[in-house]
Scaffold this motif. Structure first.
Motif, mmCIF file in Angstrom:
data_model
loop_
_atom_site.group_PDB
_atom_site.id
_atom_site.type_symbol
_atom_site.label_atom_id
_atom_site.label_comp_id
_atom_site.label_asym_id
_atom_site.label_seq_id
_atom_site.Cartn_x
_atom_site.Cartn_y
_atom_site.Cartn_z
ATOM 1 N N THR A 2 0.715 -1.219 -0.114
ATOM 2 C CA THR A 2 -0.194 -0.027 0.155
ATOM 3 C C THR A 2 0.967 1.011 0.005
ATOM 4 O O THR A 2 1.989 1.294 0.533
ATOM 5 C CB THR A 2 -0.818 0.160 1.327
ATOM 6 O OG1 THR A 2 -1.594 -1.104 1.197
ATOM 7 C CG2 THR A 2 -1.652 1.224 1.271
ATOM 8 N N VAL A 18 -2.707 1.228 8.312
ATOM 9 C CA VAL A 18 -2.844 0.687 6.930
ATOM 10 C C VAL A 18 -2.186 -0.781 7.094
ATOM 11 O O VAL A 18 -2.814 -1.747 6.397
ATOM 12 C CB VAL A 18 -2.105 1.597 6.033
ATOM 13 C CG1 VAL A 18 -2.197 0.993 4.469
ATOM 14 C CG2 VAL A 18 -2.870 2.974 6.027
ATOM 15 N N LEU A 46 -3.609 0.135 -3.880
ATOM 16 C CA LEU A 46 -4.110 0.919 -2.909
ATOM 17 C C LEU A 46 -3.279 2.053 -2.572
ATOM 18 O O LEU A 46 -1.882 1.848 -2.303
ATOM 19 C CB LEU A 46 -4.568 0.190 -1.557
ATOM 20 C CG LEU A 46 -4.951 1.024 -0.567
ATOM 21 C CD1 LEU A 46 -6.474 1.597 -0.970
ATOM 22 C CD2 LEU A 46 -5.402 -0.121 0.773
ATOM 23 N N VAL A 48 -3.322 5.508 0.133
ATOM 24 C CA VAL A 48 -4.090 6.358 1.189
ATOM 25 C C VAL A 48 -3.357 7.608 1.122
ATOM 26 O O VAL A 48 -2.249 7.967 1.227
ATOM 27 C CB VAL A 48 -3.766 5.646 2.352
ATOM 28 C CG1 VAL A 48 -4.320 6.537 3.529
ATOM 29 C CG2 VAL A 48 -4.112 4.377 2.462
ATOM 30 N N CYS A 110 -9.505 0.332 4.022
ATOM 31 C CA CYS A 110 -8.409 -0.306 3.262
ATOM 32 C C CYS A 110 -8.875 -1.801 2.807
ATOM 33 O O CYS A 110 -8.574 -1.689 1.645
ATOM 34 C CB CYS A 110 -7.027 -0.371 3.979
ATOM 35 S SG CYS A 110 -6.369 1.255 3.988
ATOM 36 N N SER A 113 -11.321 -1.349 -0.221
ATOM 37 C CA SER A 113 -11.080 -1.065 -1.355
ATOM 38 C C SER A 113 -10.084 -2.053 -1.840
ATOM 39 O O SER A 113 -10.296 -2.408 -3.036
ATOM 40 C CB SER A 113 -10.022 0.191 -1.024
ATOM 41 O OG SER A 113 -9.478 0.699 -2.188
ATOM 42 N N ARG A 114 -9.228 -2.778 -1.222
ATOM 43 C CA ARG A 114 -8.703 -4.094 -1.470
ATOM 44 C C ARG A 114 -9.568 -5.121 -2.300
ATOM 45 O O ARG A 114 -9.393 -5.596 -3.470
ATOM 46 C CB ARG A 114 -7.877 -4.866 -0.501
ATOM 47 C CG ARG A 114 -6.689 -3.990 -0.195
ATOM 48 C CD ARG A 114 -6.055 -4.868 1.040
ATOM 49 N NE ARG A 114 -4.936 -4.078 1.427
ATOM 50 C CZ ARG A 114 -3.956 -3.767 0.738
ATOM 51 N NH1 ARG A 114 -3.770 -4.440 -0.408
ATOM 52 N NH2 ARG A 114 -3.109 -2.986 1.177
#
Ligand SMILES: Nc1ncnc2c1ncn2[C@@H]1O[C@H](COP(=O)(O)OP(=O)(O)O)[C@@H](O)[C@H]1O
Ligand SMILES: [Mg+2]
Length: 387
Positions: A2, A18, A46, A48, A110, A113-114
């Motif tokens: 990430t 994260v 991803l 952030v 997170c 989103s993954r």
């Protein structure tokens, strides 16, 4: 992996959050660096973006990702969550917005989103060979007030054809640029923001400098703060004019009224030099000097177009007189009309405001006959023999 983009000291703590989702985290101090990390890892899914990153830059970044890397999820952290930010973020393609201190929610966002990225993986990514090979057109005259900005803005607008083609208008009149005013574009981001990326500008970084103006038309605006113009090196212009043609069908460059290093950098990167004059002796004399200068610098003749602005002004010079001085064809005659400054005051280019106007028709005809239909002539970039 990430990518966590956060220049703030809390980055270590956020990395932990994260990381809760069970993956390594790499940190980036800026979005430009984030873009580079993404470019280096096509499997990344991803990003952030921390609360210290400017909201507008984060939104532009998310918009770019949505088009260029749709499998990459963007999760945004903000100090406070309000409806305006949430709406803007959603529109830009940010997957989730989380309050800065809400670490459990961040871990959940997170994870979601993954999962989404896993579903959409397989969406084709643009390949290097799908990049555009846009044409760079530089509009120049050594005399101020000839109509460079007017022509550049209207040419860009007519080339964009309401979104049918992508066009970027670059304001190289760094000290007195008025492209932003002509298009009513707020100069939130300008070329000055590119200084931090000097030497490693890429598509993502360049996108973050642009202002969307009309369908198909973006602008790279000139600095607004006094003194900023002097901070822009010509190398930044060269770098930008390498990247922009890979993103747009046309890049139109408006210039100051002087043969600066920046103008030469633009001339070097151009497929087409549009040289402007008006039917008065000082402007014609300056055009003659410009043409001699371009010859001296060994730029090709066939990439040149001379355009006569205010061509109907009754000033005692015949067309023969003018052509004798110019020693080349005049490829467009743009008449004089008070509707031109009226359109500037309205912040809407005349080609869009009054498309049937004689000024609009002259510019549209020039675009059709000399920009859109001369691939052989403008296929090669101009190269001076020496620098
Ligand atoms: N064809 C035209 N008819 C009437 N006014 C024009 C025309 N072209 C330009 N102008 C006006 O002349 C002024 C200078 O034009 P501008 O495009 O800003 O010149 P430059 O960028 O070369 O300094 C502006 O007020 C503009 O509205
Ligand atoms: Mg100008």
């Amino acid at each position: 992996m990430t990518i966590l983009c956060d220049p703030a000291a809390r980055a270590g703590q956020l990395s932990h959050a994260v990381g809760v989702v069970g993956s390594d985290v790499v940190t980036a101090a800026t979005l430009a660096e984030t873009g580079r990390l993404l470019a280096a890892d096509p499997a990344e899914l991803l990003v952030v973006i921390g609360a210290a990153v400017d909201l507008n830059e984060a939104l532009v970044f998310a918009e770019t990702m949505r088009v260029e890397r749709p499998t990459v999820g963007v999760v945004l952290l903000r100090e406070v969550l309000d409806v305006v930010v949430l709406t803007q973020a959603l529109r830009a393609g940010v997957r989730e917005v989380v309050a800065r201190d809400d670490l459990p929610s961040l871990a959940d966002a997170c994870a979601r989103s993954r999962a989404l990225s896993a579903q959409v993986t397989g969406v084709p990514q643009p390949h290097a060979d799908e990049r555009k090979h846009g044409q760079v057109i530089t509009v120049f005259s050594a005399k101020g007030g000839c109509g460079k900005t007017t022509l550049a803005v209207n040419l860009a607008a007519v080339l964009a054809a309401g979104g049918a083609r992508s066009v970027c208008l670059v304001d190289l009149d760094l000290a007195f640029g008025d492209v932003g005013i002509c298009l009513r574009a707020e100069p939130v981001r300008t070329i000055v923001h590119g200084l931090g990326m000097l030497g490693h500008l890429d598509v993502t970084g360049t996108s973050s400098l642009l202002t969307a103006c009309r369908p198909g038309l973006s602008a790279l605006l000139a600095p607004v703060e006094p003194g900023d113009a002097e901070r822009i090196p010509a190398t930044l212009v060269s770098e930008l004019l390498e990247v922009l043609p890979t993103m747009f069908d046309f890049v139109v460059v408006d210039t100051p009224s002087a043969f600066s290093e920046h103008v030469l950098a633009a001339m070097d990167a151009s497929h087409h030099h549009v040289l402007l004059t008006t039917p008065d002796v000082p402007a014609l004399k300056n055009l003659r000097v410009t043409l001699d200068m371009l010859d001296l610098l060994s730029y090709a003749h066939d990439i040149r177009s001379v355009v006569l602005n205010r061509s109907d002004s009754k000033v005692g010079l015949s067309m023969d007189d003018i052509e004798r001085v110019v020693r080349s064809d005049i490829r467009a005659h743009v008449p004089s009309s008070r509707d031109v400054p009226i359109s500037v005051n309205k912040g809407n280019p005349i080609v869009l405001d009054l498309p049937k106007h004689s000024v609009s028709e002259a510019i549209a005809r020039f675009a059709r006959e000399h920009v859109l239909t001369e691939p052989a002539v403008i296929a090669a970039k101009s190269k001076r023999w020496f620098r």
